[in-house]
Design an enzyme around this catalytic site. Structure first.
Site, mmCIF file in Angstrom:
data_model
loop_
_atom_site.group_PDB
_atom_site.id
_atom_site.type_symbol
_atom_site.label_atom_id
_atom_site.label_comp_id
_atom_site.label_asym_id
_atom_site.label_seq_id
_atom_site.Cartn_x
_atom_site.Cartn_y
_atom_site.Cartn_z
ATOM 1 C CG ASN A 161 -1.699 1.205 0.956
ATOM 2 O OD1 ASN A 161 -2.114 1.964 0.763
ATOM 3 N ND2 ASN A 161 -2.052 1.349 2.621
ATOM 4 C CE LYS A 205 -0.054 3.271 4.404
ATOM 5 N NZ LYS A 205 -0.156 3.412 5.831
ATOM 6 C CG HIS A 219 -5.594 2.384 4.629
ATOM 7 N ND1 HIS A 219 -5.565 3.291 5.879
ATOM 8 C CD2 HIS A 219 -5.332 1.270 4.567
ATOM 9 C CE1 HIS A 219 -4.023 2.317 6.148
ATOM 10 N NE2 HIS A 219 -3.664 1.498 5.691
ATOM 11 C CD GLU A 234 -3.302 5.328 6.564
ATOM 12 O OE1 GLU A 234 -3.066 5.568 4.716
ATOM 13 O OE2 GLU A 234 -2.702 5.246 7.360
ATOM 14 C CD GLU A 282 -4.075 -2.155 6.611
ATOM 15 O OE1 GLU A 282 -2.741 -2.777 6.775
ATOM 16 O OE2 GLU A 282 -3.795 -1.159 6.804
ATOM 17 N N GLY A 289 1.830 2.808 11.022
ATOM 18 C CA GLY A 289 3.187 3.422 10.598
ATOM 19 C C GLY A 289 3.839 3.875 11.571
ATOM 20 C CB SER A 294 4.716 -1.468 12.247
ATOM 21 O OG SER A 294 4.558 -0.525 12.339
#
Ligand code: PGA
Length: 249
Positions: free
Chosen positions: A9, A11, A94, A96, A166, A172, A212
């Site tokens: 991904n 991003k 996701h 985010e 996730e 991250g 991560s």
């Protein structure tokens, strides 16, 4: 055990120049893997990535898709537009998108149905916050994300979905879920799919871990019985690191 599915991904990273350098380095490193590999790139990199990935074993993916075929949806992209450019898989929901852009289980559900109708492999993300984990709310929260996000699917459709677990606190941050935490939570999520779609269907569904995951911890995470692959953010931006994850198990 299934072969693994490792998806990058990217991003909001990588200009055309970066894309060319990264994919040129990555292609030879993963060409002999038995695992399924994909990169989910920004929209502006799709055409170039398609050209570079032609004839390789790396699938082209995008990071979102709208539910409507076309229309007045500024800033969105349709399944038809992505399919025309050779996209095969698409990330949906996701954290985010959920956290910064108001994505809900209901919009996830609509995007998911559009992706399935177009024949994509949807990679649907679920995962709890740190606060929810600390309050013991993880299972209830995931159960609701699954119930609402996957509402109305048939078992035939559910089997084509890839679910990425996730935990938000691991994305991250450099803090990875332990292999036991990831295994236990994914096994729980799988049990919810078994309730909804039957045990056999749930067994066949691919569940990825994301948050991560890197070239150092990939092997132990991917060695867990319910973890069928990984959704990789930061480490997918470095060809050597991503390739090591692809080859880790
Ligand atoms: P990360 O991101 O690997 O950088 O934690 C994973 C993701 O958000 O998909």
């Amino acid at each position: 055990m299934k072969n693994k599915f490792i998806a990058g991904n990217w991003k909001m990273n990588n200009t055309a120049e970066d894309t060319e350098a990264l994919l040129t380095a990555l292609i030879p490193l993963v060409k002999d893997t038995k695992n399924r590999v994909a990169v989910c790139v920004p929209y502006t990199d799709i055409c170039l990535a398609r050209k570079l990935l032609k004839g390789t074993n790396i699938e082209l993916g995008a990071q979102n898709v709208h539910w409507a075929d076309y229309g007045a949806f500024t800033g969105e992209i349709s399944a038809e537009m992505l399919a025309e450019k050779g996209v095969k898989c698409v990330i949906i929901g996701h954290s985010e998108r959920r956290g910064y852009f108001g994505e809900t289980n209901q919009t996830v559900n609509m995007r998911l149905k559009a992706a399935l109708a177009k024949g994509f492999t949807p990679i649907v993300c679920i995962g709890e916050s740190l606060e929810q984990r600390q309050n013991g709310e993880t299972e209830d929260f995931l159960a609701q994300q699954i119930k609402e996000g996957f509402e109305g699917l048939t078992a035939e459709q559910a089997v084509r979905v890839v679910v990425a677990y996730e935990p938000i606190w691991a994305i991250g941050t450099g803090v990875t879920a332990t292999k036991e935490q990831a295994q236990e939570t994914i096994a729980f999520a799988r049990s919810k799919f078994a309730e909804a779609f039957g045990k056999e269907t749930a067994e066949r569904i691919y569940f990825l871990y994301g948050g991560s995951m890197n070239e150092k911890n990939a092997k132990e995470l991917l060695g867990m019985p319910d973890i069928d692959g990984g959704l990789i953010g930061g480490a997918s931006l470095v060809a050597e690191k991503f390739a090591k994850i692809v080859e880790a198990f």
